[in-house]
Scaffold this motif. Structure first.
Motif, PDB file in Angstrom:
ATOM      1  N   SER A   1       0.826  -1.212   0.000  1.00 57.76           N
ATOM      2  CA  SER A   1       0.000   0.000   0.000  1.00 57.76           C
ATOM      3  C   SER A   1       0.860   1.261   0.000  1.00 57.76           C
ATOM      4  CB  SER A   1      -0.917   0.017   1.224  1.00 57.76           C
ATOM      5  OG  SER A   1      -1.789  -1.091   1.212  1.00 57.76           O
TER       6      SER A   1
ATOM      7  N   SER B   1      -6.717   1.673  -2.705  1.00 57.30           N
ATOM      8  CA  SER B   1      -6.665   0.222  -2.848  1.00 57.30           C
ATOM      9  C   SER B   1      -6.148  -0.191  -4.218  1.00 57.30           C
ATOM     10  CB  SER B   1      -8.065  -0.371  -2.621  1.00 57.30           C
ATOM     11  OG  SER B   1      -8.977   0.157  -3.570  1.00 57.30           O
TER      12      SER B   1
ATOM     13  N   LEU C   1      -3.490  -1.285  -6.063  1.00 58.00           N
ATOM     14  CA  LEU C   1      -2.162  -1.851  -5.867  1.00 58.00           C
ATOM     15  C   LEU C   1      -1.258  -1.605  -7.066  1.00 58.00           C
ATOM     16  CD1 LEU C   1      -0.203  -3.519  -4.182  1.00 58.00           C
ATOM     17  CD2 LEU C   1      -1.274  -5.588  -5.080  1.00 58.00           C
TER      18      LEU C   1
ATOM     19  N   LYS D   1       5.766   3.753   1.594  1.00 58.79           N
ATOM     20  CA  LYS D   1       4.762   2.720   1.801  1.00 58.79           C
ATOM     21  C   LYS D   1       4.010   3.056   3.089  1.00 58.79           C
ATOM     22  CE  LYS D   1       5.799   0.116  -1.739  1.00 58.79           C
ATOM     23  NZ  LYS D   1       4.832  -0.186  -2.815  1.00 58.79           N
TER      24      LYS D   1
ATOM     25  N   TRP E   1       0.610   1.812   5.991  1.00 61.36           N
ATOM     26  CA  TRP E   1      -0.167   0.722   6.584  1.00 61.36           C
ATOM     27  C   TRP E   1       0.629  -0.578   6.586  1.00 61.36           C
ATOM     28  CZ3 TRP E   1      -2.966   3.904   8.761  1.00 61.36           C
ATOM     29  CH2 TRP E   1      -3.668   4.900   8.096  1.00 61.36           C
TER      30      TRP E   1
END
Length: 385
Positions: A135, A141, A143, A164, A166
């Motif tokens: 993520s 979302s 990717l 990056k 989360w």
């Protein structure tokens, strides 16, 4: 015409896997820390390196990896039993979780001989913990929309820059496997993506923990500022990252970890109902039991496909979507049931567990792929789009 649903052939655990269950339970009885329900409900996020190393000493970290690399060389069914027992007990598995489930199998399948020889024995000994760099800020979302980039250096190796977010346990892990762009632009989508193994102690890496609503800090944001990676950090061929990461996500989405995230809370509530007697909420308990049996059967079917050497990407997505819905329904139903009888004696441990799960459960349908993304995959698998 065959459909996605035809792939879910009924599967049963082999007798050897059921015998293995008694070994795992005996280990947990001897080594499992004594924790209240609200702490055991954090099983996924419970980082306990000492406990993970005790598992590793039994050969149960890297349980499916070959013995030549330090693994137990057991099959996917044995891993199913191990994970099922650990999660139902509320064991703290977070330290070794990613390396055992994803990073190790990924390196085994796509890594070089040198990468296998270096990383896999360390994973199996509980000495190398991994996090996943997928993520990113501003990508949501999506990717394939990664912007973190690795460019070749004139003096050899790669220069990595980007962020990056989360990233679970990045501040406690030694390594990250990151999906980054090595050519083209984010608009090129699946083309030009590669995966690297990143030593998080390298100069230019900054890790900042993120405190969530529950007060825990297992998420992190990771910054890469001109990080020098060796040529040996690249996994497989340059540009093969998308193929690798989709295979990796099949491992992440398919197992019992997508069913049991709220199981400690459910069991604590059932214990309370039994102690009080009567048939209150029997229908709700029965509904959850029925759903659990079906979901477990689906997960076992996917495990059978993995054991047969297949990569059940779409099937795993279906199990993950249904499983996380089940996990999120549990705390909502229990909270509603407790509210129906405000004069009942308070079980403080149950209330703490319920409060934690209610706060964290929205993440269940985010981690491993959002519900919307997964349903798009499922629709394609069913031929609906």
């Amino acid at each position: 015409m065959a459909t996605l649903l035809d792939r879910f052939e009924p599967a049963a655990l082999p007798a050897v896997a059921e015998r293995f269950r008694s070994e795992v339970r005996a280990f947990l009885a001897a080594e499992m820390p004594s924790l209240p329900a609200d702490r055991r409900a954090r099983s996924w996020m419970g980082f306990d390196a000492d406990f993970s190393r005790k598992l590793a000493a039994r050969g149960w970290v890297g349980v499916t990896l070959p013995r030549i690399h330090g693994g137990a060389e057991m099959d996917a069914f044995a891993r199913f039993v191990l994970v099922e027992e650990l999660l139902c007990a509320g064991a703290p598995v977070s330290a070794h979780w990613i390396a055992d489930r994803q990073s190790g199998p990924l390196i085994l399948k796509f890594g070089s001989d040198a990468q296998r020889a270096f990383y896999l024995p360390r994973i199996c000994r509980g000495e190398a913990f991994f996090c996943i760099g997928m993520s990113e800020p501003n990508a949501g979302s999506d990717l394939a929309g990664v912007g973190t980039r690795a460019t070749r250096r004139a003096d050899g190796g790669w220069s990595l820059s980007g962020r990056k977010i989360w990233t679970t346990n990045a501040h406690k892990c030694q390594y990250m496997i990151a999906l980054v762009r090595t050519s083209g632009k984010p608009e090129d989508r699946h083309q030009g993506l590669s995966q690297f193994i990143i030593d998080l102690s390298l100069p230019g890496v900054t890790v900042r923990p993120i405190t969530d609503l529950t007060g825990d800090a297992h998420f992190s944001e990771v910054f890469f500022d001109d990080v020098h990676l060796s040529d040996e950090a690249l996994i497989g061929q340059e540009g093969s990252g998308w193929h690798q990461v989709t295979a990796e996500l099949a491992f992440e989405r398919s197992g019992p970890e997508r069913i049991y995230s709220s199981i400690v809370l459910l069991e604590r509530w059932i214990e309370l109902l039994r102690a009080r007697g009567g048939a209150a909420h029997a229908a709700t308990v029965g509904r959850f039991a029925t759903h659990l049996v079906v979901l477990r059967g689906l997960s076992l079917s996917v495990t059978a496909l993995l054991a047969a050497g297949e990569s059940p990407v779409v099937e795993a997505a279906l199990v993950k979507d249904l499983g996380t819905t089940f996990e999120q329904d549990i705390p909502a139903a229990i909270e509603a049931a407790l509210g129906e009888d405000p004069g009942a004696p308070i079980d403080a441990e149950l209330l703490r567990a319920c409060a934690y799960i209610n706060q964290i459960c929205p993440t269940y349908s985010l981690r491993g792929g959002t519900r919307e993304v997964l349903r798009g995959m499922i629709a394609r698998g069913l031929g609906l789009r």
